[in-house]
Motif scaffolding. Structure first.
Motif, short mmCIF file in Angstrom:
data_model
loop_
_atom_site.label_atom_id
_atom_site.label_comp_id
_atom_site.label_asym_id
_atom_site.label_seq_id
_atom_site.Cartn_x
_atom_site.Cartn_y
_atom_site.Cartn_z
N LYS A 105 16.26 3.01 0.98
CA LYS A 105 15.32 3.40 -0.10
C LYS A 105 14.95 1.79 -0.74
O LYS A 105 13.64 1.59 -0.96
N GLU A 106 15.92 1.00 -1.09
CA GLU A 106 15.59 -0.27 -1.72
C GLU A 106 14.67 -1.02 -0.94
O GLU A 106 13.80 -2.10 -1.30
N GLU A 107 14.95 -0.99 0.44
CA GLU A 107 14.25 -1.80 1.56
C GLU A 107 12.69 -1.26 1.54
O GLU A 107 11.77 -1.84 1.54
N LEU A 108 12.47 -0.17 1.10
CA LEU A 108 11.17 0.53 1.05
C LEU A 108 10.30 0.21 -0.13
O LEU A 108 9.41 0.49 -0.34
N LEU A 109 10.99 -0.19 -1.41
CA LEU A 109 10.36 -0.34 -2.61
C LEU A 109 9.31 -1.28 -2.57
O LEU A 109 8.17 -1.09 -3.23
N PRO A 110 9.25 -2.49 -1.98
CA PRO A 110 8.02 -3.53 -2.05
C PRO A 110 7.01 -2.67 -1.29
O PRO A 110 5.66 -3.11 -1.80
N LEU B 54 6.34 0.72 -1.21
CA LEU B 54 6.12 1.60 -2.12
C LEU B 54 5.07 0.99 -3.16
O LEU B 54 4.01 1.29 -3.38
N ALA B 55 5.40 -0.06 -3.61
CA ALA B 55 4.59 -0.87 -4.66
C ALA B 55 3.32 -1.30 -4.10
O ALA B 55 2.16 -1.04 -4.75
N ASP B 56 3.13 -1.86 -2.89
CA ASP B 56 2.04 -2.11 -2.37
C ASP B 56 1.27 -1.09 -1.93
O ASP B 56 0.00 -1.02 -2.26
N THR B 57 1.61 -0.07 -1.39
CA THR B 57 1.10 1.16 -1.17
C THR B 57 0.51 1.95 -2.45
O THR B 57 -0.86 2.33 -2.48
N ALA C 18 -4.18 3.12 -5.86
CA ALA C 18 -4.56 3.33 -7.32
C ALA C 18 -6.17 2.58 -7.18
O ALA C 18 -7.06 2.78 -7.92
N ASN C 19 -6.08 1.46 -6.38
CA ASN C 19 -7.29 0.65 -6.16
C ASN C 19 -8.32 1.57 -5.80
O ASN C 19 -9.57 1.69 -5.93
N ALA C 20 -7.93 2.43 -4.80
CA ALA C 20 -8.91 3.22 -4.05
C ALA C 20 -9.24 4.39 -4.98
O ALA C 20 -10.60 4.57 -5.01
N TYR C 21 -8.36 4.82 -5.97
CA TYR C 21 -8.83 5.79 -6.74
C TYR C 21 -9.90 5.13 -7.66
O TYR C 21 -10.82 5.93 -8.11
#
Length: 178
Positions: free
Chosen positions: A64-69, A71-74, A79-82
């Motif tokens: 999970k911790e490896e996925l955090l960066p 996740l933040a980018d996604t 959010a930008n698309a929204y």
């Protein structure tokens, strides 16, 4: 508490329970003189399972911790698309409302504003003494006239009563010009 925090707490509790059960197993083993009883076998199975669970939790936490960066980018991209979608919907609706307005009133408004501009040209020709470009020339006076006309009508004569359901859904609302 975050999911990672809950996993860490559960991992710590599981590791501690495993240590406690192992210590209890050793104590029972000493008391029984090295003979393993069925109760001790169950206790050993339990602490081995707890160790395995704690190891699995540690692996999941690391994963999970490896996925955090990522996740933040996604999250940032979504959010930008929204935000872009929201702006697009709002802009499209405003353009549609302006089109509707100009379909009904555009030709009359254009004619009247053109007549007003022509009047400004007659009264403030560059050939008349005292006319300074950017101060009291026809273009400057015309821009000020339109701005003042809109402000006067929207703030004094007929305050804003506009409501549009689509704009309300996007969270946008017309504002008073002040």
């Amino acid at each position: 508490m975050t999911t990672s925090g809950l996993c860490r707490r559960h991992q710590t509790e599981t590791e501690q329970a495993s240590k406690d059960n192992r210590a209890q197993f050793r104590e029972l083993l000493n008391q029984s003189g090295g003979i393993v009883t069925p109760e001790m076998k169950a206790l050993r199975a339990e602490y081995l399972e707890q160790q395995e669970t704690a190891t699995e939790l540690a692996g999941q936490i690391t994963e999970k911790e490896e996925l955090l960066p990522l996740l933040a980018d996604t999250t940032a991209r979504k959010a930008n698309a929204y935000v872009n979608c929201h702006h697009g919907i709002t802009e499209e609706r405003i353009d549609e409302l302006l089109r509707d307005f100009f379909i009904f009133y555009g030709s009359e408004l254009s004619c009247l504003l053109w007549m007003k501009y022509k009047q400004f040209e007659r009264n403030s020709s560059v050939h008349i003494p005292g006319i300074i470009e950017g101060i009291n020339d026809a273009d400057t006076l015309y821009r000020e006239f339109i701005l003042n006309l809109m402000l006067k009508w929207t703030n004094e004569i007929m305050p804003l009563r506009f409501r549009d359901d689509v704009m309300s859904l996007t969270g946008s609302a017309p504002i008073r010009l002040t």
